[in-house]
Scaffold this active site. Structure first.
Site, PDB file in Angstrom:
ATOM      1  N   ASP A  46       3.547   4.100   5.148  1.00 30.13           N
ATOM      2  CA  ASP A  46       3.856   3.386   6.387  1.00 30.13           C
ATOM      3  C   ASP A  46       5.110   2.530   6.224  1.00 30.13           C
ATOM      4  O   ASP A  46       5.987   2.514   7.096  1.00 30.13           O
ATOM      5  CB  ASP A  46       2.658   2.518   6.781  1.00 30.13           C
ATOM      6  N   GLU A 118       1.394   9.621   6.818  1.00 23.81           N
ATOM      7  CA  GLU A 118       1.903   8.450   6.101  1.00 23.81           C
ATOM      8  C   GLU A 118       1.520   8.504   4.627  1.00 23.81           C
ATOM      9  O   GLU A 118       2.325   8.140   3.752  1.00 23.81           O
ATOM     10  CB  GLU A 118       1.374   7.175   6.741  1.00 23.81           C
TER      11      GLU A 118
END
Length: 225
Positions: A46, A118
């Protein structure tokens, strides 16, 4: 727990061959399936995704305000966008899920798919370096970065329609050509036909609307080249 199948095919799709395959296995493992799951990799990915997209937008739009840059980044890194990328990669076919998540169709759930993308970014970073990771992420996002604009954050279908109207061209035609899966877990394949392209462009997603948006984004990329 059984090993994940067709890893070579997934690596070809991602454009990256893992030196340490255990990292990819972990990135594809949901917390419902194992204690060694992908949440830490998701946290790392992320952060990497945010800096890569922020850097790309900063250089692509030198006159954009901080607010415009933030809105564009939010559009590009949101769960919906990540899930669309996951569907393009057919990532649901490779996920390790617990029995409950499997039964409820977790391999098609937007949040699980987005988290897995992610986590894969985090795994690639640990397996290589930030520059290799940056190149891959930018490759995955190439068509989306080409069509995004600082103003209004319009969706690809709207942008395509406005582009065609600007040049007095016929509007695009969208057609569902294939559906797969149960009623609540379907995958839609949609063709988008425009006058300037010799053949239809195909979008695949978990809903008809998302598949149309995916196809429209690809058409925009092609006609703006």
């Amino acid at each position: 727990m059984e090993p994940i199948k067709n890893i070579p095919r997934l690596c070809r799709t991602l454009g990256y061959e893992f030196a340490e395959q255990a990292l990819l296995d972990q990135a594809l493992t949901h917390r419902s399936a194992s204690n060694k799951h992908n949440e830490r990799l998701e946290f790392l990915g992320d952060s990497i995704l945010s800096i890569v997209i922020s850097d790309a937008l900063y250089h692509q739009f030198p006159k954009a305000t901080e607010g415009d840059l933030s809105r564009m980044r939010a559009t590009l890194v949101c769960g919906k966008m990540l899930a669309e990328i996951a569907i393009e990669f057919k990532l649901g076919d490779y996920l390790k899920l617990g029995p409950g998540e499997l039964k409820s169709g977790g391999f098609r759930r937007e949040s699980i798919l987005a988290d897995a993308v992610e986590a894969i970014i985090g795994a690639i970073y640990l397996d290589s370096d930030i520059e290799k990771c940056r190149k891959l992420v930018l490759n995955w996002y190439a068509s989306r970065l080409r069509v995004i604009e600082p103003i209004n954050q319009k969706d690809p279908k709207t942008l395509l329609q406005e582009h065609l109207q600007k040049f007095r061209k016929p509007l695009p035609i969208y057609k569902v050509v294939h559906t797969e899966g149960d009623a609540h877990e379907q995958t839609f394949t949609v063709e988008c036909v425009v006058e300037d392209l010799r053949q239809a462009v195909v979008g695949v997603a978990s809903s008809r609307r998302k598949a149309e948006q995916s196809a429209a984004a690809q058409v925009l990329e092609l006609i703006k080249k």
